[in-house]
Design a protein around this motif. Structure first.
Motif, PDB file in Angstrom:
ATOM      1  N   GLU A  37       0.836  -1.207   0.000  1.00 35.00           N
ATOM      2  CA  GLU A  37       0.000   0.000   0.000  1.00 35.00           C
ATOM      3  C   GLU A  37       0.869   1.256   0.000  1.00 35.00           C
ATOM      4  O   GLU A  37       0.566   2.228  -0.705  1.00 35.00           O
ATOM      5  CB  GLU A  37      -0.929   0.003   1.221  1.00 35.00           C
ATOM      6  N   TRP A  38       1.932   1.249   0.793  1.00 32.64           N
ATOM      7  CA  TRP A  38       2.829   2.398   0.846  1.00 32.64           C
ATOM      8  C   TRP A  38       3.436   2.649  -0.525  1.00 32.64           C
ATOM      9  O   TRP A  38       3.442   3.774  -1.019  1.00 32.64           O
ATOM     10  CB  TRP A  38       3.926   2.139   1.885  1.00 32.64           C
ATOM     11  N   MET A  39       3.948   1.586  -1.157  1.00 33.52           N
ATOM     12  CA  MET A  39       4.570   1.744  -2.480  1.00 33.52           C
ATOM     13  C   MET A  39       3.563   2.210  -3.520  1.00 33.52           C
ATOM     14  O   MET A  39       3.865   3.082  -4.346  1.00 33.52           O
ATOM     15  CB  MET A  39       5.201   0.418  -2.946  1.00 33.52           C
ATOM     16  N   LEU A  40       2.334   1.686  -3.477  1.00 35.36           N
ATOM     17  CA  LEU A  40       1.326   2.061  -4.459  1.00 35.36           C
ATOM     18  C   LEU A  40       0.932   3.527  -4.311  1.00 35.36           C
ATOM     19  O   LEU A  40       0.809   4.248  -5.303  1.00 35.36           O
ATOM     20  CB  LEU A  40       0.104   1.142  -4.326  1.00 35.36           C
ATOM     21  N   SER A  41       0.797   4.016  -3.075  1.00 41.38           N
ATOM     22  CA  SER A  41       0.433   5.428  -2.888  1.00 41.38           C
ATOM     23  C   SER A  41       1.573   6.359  -3.305  1.00 41.38           C
ATOM     24  O   SER A  41       1.335   7.431  -3.874  1.00 41.38           O
ATOM     25  CB  SER A  41       0.001   5.707  -1.448  1.00 41.38           C
ATOM     26  N   ARG A  42       2.808   5.944  -3.068  1.00 44.25           N
ATOM     27  CA  ARG A  42       3.959   6.774  -3.494  1.00 44.25           C
ATOM     28  C   ARG A  42       4.118   6.754  -5.004  1.00 44.25           C
ATOM     29  O   ARG A  42       4.478   7.761  -5.615  1.00 44.25           O
ATOM     30  CB  ARG A  42       5.246   6.302  -2.823  1.00 44.25           C
ATOM     31  N   ALA A  43       3.827   5.606  -5.632  1.00 45.81           N
ATOM     32  CA  ALA A  43       3.862   5.542  -7.095  1.00 45.81           C
ATOM     33  C   ALA A  43       2.774   6.434  -7.694  1.00 45.81           C
ATOM     34  O   ALA A  43       2.996   7.090  -8.718  1.00 45.81           O
ATOM     35  CB  ALA A  43       3.684   4.098  -7.554  1.00 45.81           C
ATOM     36  N   ALA A  44       1.623   6.498  -7.047  1.00 41.86           N
ATOM     37  CA  ALA A  44       0.562   7.399  -7.511  1.00 41.86           C
ATOM     38  C   ALA A  44       1.043   8.843  -7.450  1.00 41.86           C
ATOM     39  O   ALA A  44       0.866   9.619  -8.394  1.00 41.86           O
ATOM     40  CB  ALA A  44      -0.697   7.212  -6.656  1.00 41.86           C
ATOM     41  N   ALA A  45       1.685   9.221  -6.357  1.00 41.72           N
ATOM     42  CA  ALA A  45       2.183  10.591  -6.203  1.00 41.72           C
ATOM     43  C   ALA A  45       3.212  10.932  -7.266  1.00 41.72           C
ATOM     44  O   ALA A  45       3.273  12.073  -7.740  1.00 41.72           O
ATOM     45  CB  ALA A  45       2.768  10.789  -4.807  1.00 41.72           C
ATOM     46  N   ALA A  46       4.005   9.955  -7.675  1.00 41.65           N
ATOM     47  CA  ALA A  46       5.042  10.199  -8.686  1.00 41.65           C
ATOM     48  C   ALA A  46       4.449  10.554 -10.045  1.00 41.65           C
ATOM     49  O   ALA A  46       5.141  11.123 -10.895  1.00 41.65           O
ATOM     50  CB  ALA A  46       5.948   8.981  -8.807  1.00 41.65           C
ATOM     51  N   LEU A  47       3.181  10.251 -10.252  1.00 42.88           N
ATOM     52  CA  LEU A  47       2.513  10.580 -11.512  1.00 42.88           C
ATOM     53  C   LEU A  47       2.067  12.039 -11.582  1.00 42.88           C
ATOM     54  O   LEU A  47       1.653  12.510 -12.636  1.00 42.88           O
ATOM     55  CB  LEU A  47       1.297   9.671 -11.718  1.00 42.88           C
ATOM     56  N   LEU A  48       2.133  12.731 -10.462  1.00 43.54           N
ATOM     57  CA  LEU A  48       1.659  14.122 -10.384  1.00 43.54           C
ATOM     58  C   LEU A  48       2.822  15.102 -10.448  1.00 43.54           C
ATOM     59  O   LEU A  48       3.939  14.774 -10.034  1.00 43.54           O
ATOM     60  CB  LEU A  48       0.897  14.332  -9.071  1.00 43.54           C
ATOM     61  N   PRO A  49       2.544  16.338 -10.911  1.00 38.19           N
ATOM     62  CA  PRO A  49       3.600  17.361 -10.897  1.00 38.19           C
ATOM     63  C   PRO A  49       4.016  17.677  -9.460  1.00 38.19           C
ATOM     64  O   PRO A  49       3.230  17.518  -8.519  1.00 38.19           O
ATOM     65  CB  PRO A  49       2.943  18.577 -11.544  1.00 38.19           C
ATOM     66  N   ASP A  50       5.250  18.137  -9.292  1.00 40.97           N
ATOM     67  CA  ASP A  50       5.723  18.520  -7.961  1.00 40.97           C
ATOM     68  C   ASP A  50       4.875  19.653  -7.404  1.00 40.97           C
ATOM     69  O   ASP A  50       4.446  20.539  -8.141  1.00 40.97           O
ATOM     70  CB  ASP A  50       7.189  18.957  -8.008  1.00 40.97           C
ATOM     71  N   ALA A  51       4.643  19.604  -6.113  1.00 40.60           N
ATOM     72  CA  ALA A  51       3.905  20.640  -5.401  1.00 40.60           C
ATOM     73  C   ALA A  51       4.340  20.578  -3.942  1.00 40.60           C
ATOM     74  O   ALA A  51       4.782  19.530  -3.464  1.00 40.60           O
ATOM     75  CB  ALA A  51       2.400  20.422  -5.529  1.00 40.60           C
ATOM     76  N   PRO A  52       4.206  21.677  -3.221  1.00 39.98           N
ATOM     77  CA  PRO A  52       4.696  21.690  -1.833  1.00 39.98           C
ATOM     78  C   PRO A  52       3.859  20.862  -0.850  1.00 39.98           C
ATOM     79  O   PRO A  52       4.349  20.484   0.199  1.00 39.98           O
ATOM     80  CB  PRO A  52       4.672  23.165  -1.453  1.00 39.98           C
ATOM     81  N   TYR A  53       2.615  20.565  -1.179  1.00 40.77           N
ATOM     82  CA  TYR A  53       1.760  19.805  -0.269  1.00 40.77           C
ATOM     83  C   TYR A  53       1.354  18.493  -0.929  1.00 40.77           C
ATOM     84  O   TYR A  53       1.010  18.458  -2.108  1.00 40.77           O
ATOM     85  CB  TYR A  53       0.507  20.597   0.107  1.00 40.77           C
ATOM     86  N   VAL A  54       1.403  17.423  -0.150  1.00 43.62           N
ATOM     87  CA  VAL A  54       1.038  16.108  -0.672  1.00 43.62           C
ATOM     88  C   VAL A  54       0.246  15.343   0.384  1.00 43.62           C
ATOM     89  O   VAL A  54       0.462  15.514   1.588  1.00 43.62           O
ATOM     90  CB  VAL A  54       2.287  15.299  -1.123  1.00 43.62           C
TER      91      VAL A  54
END
Length: 99
Positions: A37-54
């Motif tokens: 679950e941790w890896m899947l949520s971090r992989a999802a975040a990697a698909l988004l542009p950088d931003a200061p809040y996640v």
């Protein structure tokens, strides 16, 4: 990993995924399910542009991430049966009455 389409207004700042996560470096977890679950949520975040809040969320088999220039939050919950014995642990009295 499969990307699940979100409404247009969310697409640039949130992503919802399911399936097998890519193998990325992850902290040690007692349960393999938590590591996945941790890896899947971090992989999802990697698909988004950088931003200061996640924000990250997961509820098997789904994971989600949201990023924005302002504080942001996302919560994903898979619908599942709830035992009446444990419902009081996470439902309000009103929700328990409806259940």
């Amino acid at each position: 990993m499969n990307v699940i389409e979100l409404p247009e207004s969310w697409r640039a700042r949130a992503v919802l995924v399911d399936g097998e996560p890519p193998e990325i470096e992850a902290p040690a977890f007692k349960l393999e399910k938590r590591r996945r679950e941790w890896m899947l949520s971090r992989a999802a975040a990697a698909l988004l542009p950088d931003a200061p809040y996640v924000s990250y969320s997961h509820s098997a088999p789904y994971a989600a991430a949201a990023k924005d220039g302002a504080p942001v939050g996302i919560d994903v919950q898979a619908v599942r049966a709830v035992s009446e014995r444990t419902a009081h642990l996470f439902l309000t009295d009103a929700e328990s009455a409806v259940m």
